[in-house]
Design an enzyme around this catalytic site. Sequence first.
Site, PDB file in Angstrom:
ATOM      1  N   ASP A   1     -29.274   0.432 -22.634  1.00  0.00           N
ATOM      2  CA  ASP A   1     -28.407   1.242 -23.067  1.00  0.00           C
ATOM      3  C   ASP A   1     -27.260   0.793 -24.242  1.00  0.00           C
ATOM      4  OD1 ASP A   1     -27.162   3.678 -23.218  1.00  0.00           O
ATOM      5  OD2 ASP A   1     -25.997   3.509 -21.551  1.00  0.00           O
TER       6      ASP A   1
ATOM      7  N   GLU B   1     -40.881  -1.046 -19.742  1.00  0.00           N
ATOM      8  CA  GLU B   1     -39.663  -1.966 -20.306  1.00  0.00           C
ATOM      9  C   GLU B   1     -38.498  -1.302 -19.866  1.00  0.00           C
ATOM     10  OE1 GLU B   1     -40.093  -1.151 -24.650  1.00  0.00           O
ATOM     11  OE2 GLU B   1     -42.126  -2.214 -24.626  1.00  0.00           O
TER      12      GLU B   1
ATOM     13  N   LYS C   1     -34.950   0.313 -20.161  1.00  0.00           N
ATOM     14  CA  LYS C   1     -34.375   1.113 -21.200  1.00  0.00           C
ATOM     15  C   LYS C   1     -32.980   0.532 -21.446  1.00  0.00           C
ATOM     16  CE  LYS C   1     -34.071   5.812 -22.930  1.00  0.00           C
ATOM     17  NZ  LYS C   1     -32.722   5.633 -23.608  1.00  0.00           N
TER      18      LYS C   1
ATOM     19  N   CYS D   1       4.817  23.781 -29.110  1.00  0.00           N
ATOM     20  CA  CYS D   1       4.565  22.754 -28.275  1.00  0.00           C
ATOM     21  C   CYS D   1       4.365  21.387 -28.555  1.00  0.00           C
ATOM     22  CB  CYS D   1       3.150  23.300 -27.483  1.00  0.00           C
ATOM     23  SG  CYS D   1       2.511  22.304 -26.212  1.00  0.00           S
TER      24      CYS D   1
ATOM     25  N   TYR E   1     -38.419  -4.425 -29.220  1.00  0.00           N
ATOM     26  CA  TYR E   1     -39.382  -3.670 -28.472  1.00  0.00           C
ATOM     27  C   TYR E   1     -40.376  -2.794 -29.205  1.00  0.00           C
ATOM     28  CZ  TYR E   1     -35.474   0.001 -28.516  1.00  0.00           C
ATOM     29  OH  TYR E   1     -34.674   0.683 -28.911  1.00  0.00           O
TER      30      TYR E   1
ATOM     31  N   LYS F   1     -35.635   8.424 -16.491  1.00  0.00           N
ATOM     32  CA  LYS F   1     -34.284   7.937 -16.371  1.00  0.00           C
ATOM     33  C   LYS F   1     -33.694   7.467 -14.955  1.00  0.00           C
ATOM     34  CE  LYS F   1     -32.496   9.166 -20.750  1.00  0.00           C
ATOM     35  NZ  LYS F   1     -31.482  10.120 -20.779  1.00  0.00           N
TER      36      LYS F   1
ATOM     37  N   TYR G   1     -25.606  16.225 -21.190  1.00  0.00           N
ATOM     38  CA  TYR G   1     -26.206  16.463 -22.707  1.00  0.00           C
ATOM     39  C   TYR G   1     -27.557  16.747 -22.316  1.00  0.00           C
ATOM     40  CZ  TYR G   1     -28.025  15.064 -26.974  1.00  0.00           C
ATOM     41  OH  TYR G   1     -28.390  15.170 -28.601  1.00  0.00           O
TER      42      TYR G   1
ATOM     43  N   CYS H   1       5.256  22.197 -22.530  1.00  0.00           N
ATOM     44  CA  CYS H   1       6.145  23.042 -23.333  1.00  0.00           C
ATOM     45  C   CYS H   1       6.644  24.215 -22.445  1.00  0.00           C
ATOM     46  CB  CYS H   1       5.885  23.666 -24.690  1.00  0.00           C
ATOM     47  SG  CYS H   1       4.927  24.943 -24.651  1.00  0.00           S
TER      48      CYS H   1
ATOM     49  N   CYS I   1       2.450  26.205 -19.607  1.00  0.00           N
ATOM     50  CA  CYS I   1       2.057  24.850 -20.244  1.00  0.00           C
ATOM     51  C   CYS I   1       2.796  23.554 -19.895  1.00  0.00           C
ATOM     52  CB  CYS I   1       2.153  24.933 -21.946  1.00  0.00           C
ATOM     53  SG  CYS I   1       2.087  23.377 -22.449  1.00  0.00           S
TER      54      CYS I   1
ATOM     55  N   CYS J   1      -2.281  26.905 -23.867  1.00  0.00           N
ATOM     56  CA  CYS J   1      -0.927  27.195 -24.186  1.00  0.00           C
ATOM     57  C   CYS J   1      -0.638  28.017 -25.316  1.00  0.00           C
ATOM     58  CB  CYS J   1      -0.185  25.808 -24.418  1.00  0.00           C
ATOM     59  SG  CYS J   1       1.160  25.895 -24.911  1.00  0.00           S
TER      60      CYS J   1
HETATM   61  S1  IVH Z   1     -39.168   2.859 -27.905  1.00  0.00           S
HETATM   62  C1  IVH Z   1     -40.767   6.233 -30.772  1.00  0.00           C
HETATM   63  N1  IVH Z   1     -38.179   1.403 -26.144  1.00  0.00           N
HETATM   64  O1  IVH Z   1     -34.000   4.742 -26.322  1.00  0.00           O
HETATM   65  C2  IVH Z   1     -39.933   5.648 -29.550  1.00  0.00           C
HETATM   66  N2  IVH Z   1     -36.592   2.534 -26.991  1.00  0.00           N
HETATM   67  O2  IVH Z   1     -34.098   7.488 -25.906  1.00  0.00           O
HETATM   68  C3  IVH Z   1     -39.139   4.619 -30.013  1.00  0.00           C
HETATM   69  N3  IVH Z   1     -34.643   2.482 -25.957  1.00  0.00           N
HETATM   70  O3  IVH Z   1     -34.006   5.473 -29.623  1.00  0.00           O
HETATM   71  C4  IVH Z   1     -38.359   3.831 -28.873  1.00  0.00           C
HETATM   72  N4  IVH Z   1     -34.790   0.807 -24.881  1.00  0.00           N
HETATM   73  O4  IVH Z   1     -32.573   3.422 -28.778  1.00  0.00           O
HETATM   74  C5  IVH Z   1     -38.025   2.335 -26.977  1.00  0.00           C
HETATM   75  N5  IVH Z   1     -37.715  -0.431 -24.526  1.00  0.00           N
HETATM   76  C6  IVH Z   1     -37.209   0.359 -25.331  1.00  0.00           C
HETATM   77  C7  IVH Z   1     -36.093   1.080 -25.382  1.00  0.00           C
HETATM   78  C8  IVH Z   1     -35.714   2.169 -26.306  1.00  0.00           C
HETATM   79  C9  IVH Z   1     -33.851   1.593 -25.245  1.00  0.00           C
HETATM   80  C10 IVH Z   1     -33.561   3.401 -26.550  1.00  0.00           C
HETATM   81  C11 IVH Z   1     -34.019   3.705 -28.145  1.00  0.00           C
HETATM   82  C12 IVH Z   1     -34.283   4.986 -28.471  1.00  0.00           C
HETATM   83  C13 IVH Z   1     -34.001   5.714 -27.016  1.00  0.00           C
HETATM   84  C14 IVH Z   1     -34.843   6.930 -27.018  1.00  0.00           C
END
Ligand code: IVH
Length: 718
Positions: A136, A132, A134, A461, A244, A332, A52, A440, A437, A455
């Site tokens: 998921d 911080e 990140k 099918c 956060y 990332k 993505y 079928c 296929c 197919c």
């Molecule tokens: S700050 C204006 N802090 O990551 C920016 N986002 O890719 C506000 N996320 O939409 C986001 N941990 O869903 C921020 N420590 C963190 C985060 C965090 C996860 C997510 C959040 C955001 C997305 C952006």
Amino acid sequence: MIAKSKTKTLTDVAKLTNAQAKVELMRLALEIEAHNERYYQKDAPTVSDAAYDALRQRLEAIEAKYPDLVTTDSPSQKVGAAPARGFAKVQHAVAMLSLGNAFGDDDVTEFVDRIRRFLKLDADHIPALVAEPKIDGLSLSLRYENGDLVRAATRGDGFTGEDVTANVRTIKDIPHTLKGRHIPAACEMRGEVYMLKKDFLELNKKQAEADDTVFANPRNSAAGSLRQKDVSITASRPLKFFAYTWGEMSERPADTQHGMLEWMDKAGFVVNPRTKLCKDVDDVLKFYSKIGEERDTLGYDIDGVVYKVDRLDWQDRLGFVSRSPRWAIAHKFAAEQATTILNGIDIQVGRTGALTPVARLEPVTVGGVVVSNATLHNEDYIKGIGNDGNPIRDGVDLRVGDTVVVQRAGDVIPQVVSVITEKRPKNAKPYKFPDTCPVCGSHAVREEDEAVRRCTGALICPAQATERLKHFVSRLAFDIDGLGDKQIQEFYEDDLVKSSVDIFTLQKRDARSTSKLMQREGYGETSVRNLFAAIDARRKIELHRLIYGLGIRHVGEGNAKLLARHYGSIENFREAMLAAAKGTKDEENTTEAYQDLNNIGGIGEIVADAVVEFFAEPRNVKALGELLREIEVKPAEQPRKSSPVSDKTVVFTGSLTKFTRDEAKAVAERLGAKVAGSVSKKTDYVVAGEDAGSKLTKARELGVAVLTEDEWLTLIGE
Ligand code: IVH
């Protein structure tokens, strides 16, 4: 369903012309929007985050080169997807934006340099950053007024989200009332809803036992659990929350990011304990590698680290650029990989007939999850030549028995990214993609410029059956009242309607059957009578509706009308297509019937091929024959007869300057002429542009009337 991905070698952005860029931006926008919808609204993404991101990066790179092509509805101008139906909409007082991405150390250095340039900081001013994890999960905005939680909303498209207040009140980590003395009158707290990995596994186990939805990963599980219409279901799910950031805030309780996090903690939120205030780039990069090593032990999924400028006055000055802040970036993690054996390749057939190869792998753990299947996207991907949003392979084909590298990137469907050729067994044979296929047995074909093989057994099918039937009864096709998607699905499952003809024999069979339709739940005498009447009303149908209803690929309403008008009756159409289908076995279809089809103005080769492939499958023809015994097809409305060229056969040749070949064809056909591709005794006129060659010579030999473009225009009165 596994993602369909088109395979095409991507042109270097620098080499794209303006027109190519425009087309590609449109394609990328469509693809990104579709992924957004699956990710944000259905909680069912079909590509990895990495794939993505690659799409978005390409879109952004092209837009950077051609800023004039950036449209207001480009995905680069939006965040996420519009809210799903079912929940009330909530306008965010301050937009919920997204973060830019850093994939390598250089990107992080560049991020800090950019900040320093922007703020014009001198050499000894190094901005401190808060790092911080990140999380998921899915982001949430919580509005407190005078300390009380009044509204909770999902991000949605960043501007409007879904009202999930009742659901959120069931999450223990989220306070209903803020604690402490410094409580702003209006305060929007933001953070991430997530689920612990162990809770996710346990929930999935329960779900599977109850034959209920099984989630692909903790993120989807958290999203699916939060967005429940029945709040008691949300309450029963182990959802958690880290705060956060914030949106609207009538007064700020601190003047640094770390100060704000401390305040959040005091106010009663859970703040991620791994958060660290870092003094410079080296410091954040150390943090990044450390947390990367500890990632598996955290108990919840993280997909990177977010760095934020600590000083809030600097954050304010830095502001935002398009959809993300200049003062923050998401660094990332690379996808997690493992090596295993490719035990086999299976082919799945999707609802639209697409044949998708799936790798059967020797089970292996990738980032803590056991992987035994992976998508192979399409034929070219197996050959090693596919990319376009998928991890780029290196030209090495995949063979059963190979040792392969498998990758998961915070992701639903693992992918096979490369082959370790040194370990290839000597007897390993190149994989031969089936041309029939597996469900079928119909011929499976691949169109030019398409990576997907499909197919052709549209009518027969089983893998495609319900979708085809739904299409058959849809508004532009047979449009049968009281027979919608839901009824088709139910009738199909109960073996009442397996093919289109069954709709028209339903009443006869019901009369003989002991279990009557009117005994079904939701039916009564009247509704059954109405249904039969609605079906009967459609026994007499317009030709274009029937052609459209057949569900032939590329034959939408417009093409169905063109075909109907050209052939006039179902008998003509069927006969001509059967004649054209005889040519499908040859390298090039040279049958006159195919040439004629291909020459219909507005019908291109792709459409012509699809129609002919449909008729080349004997069982489609048989199914159509059965259907025709039950219905009567009205002849198509013929073009006006009075034109000077009606029923004349015209050939256009040479380079035309007054109109394009397609325009010429379309106009001629509208006036009732037949446009042919080659000159014969049957030709009435040859319209010759400049540099006309052999066709002109032949016309002269046969004594066919030859017209210039102007003469033609005069003839048709334009
Ligand atoms: S700050 C204006 N802090 O990551 C920016 N986002 O890719 C506000 N996320 O939409 C986001 N941990 O869903 C921020 N420590 C963190 C985060 C965090 C996860 C997510 C959040 C955001 C997305 C952006």
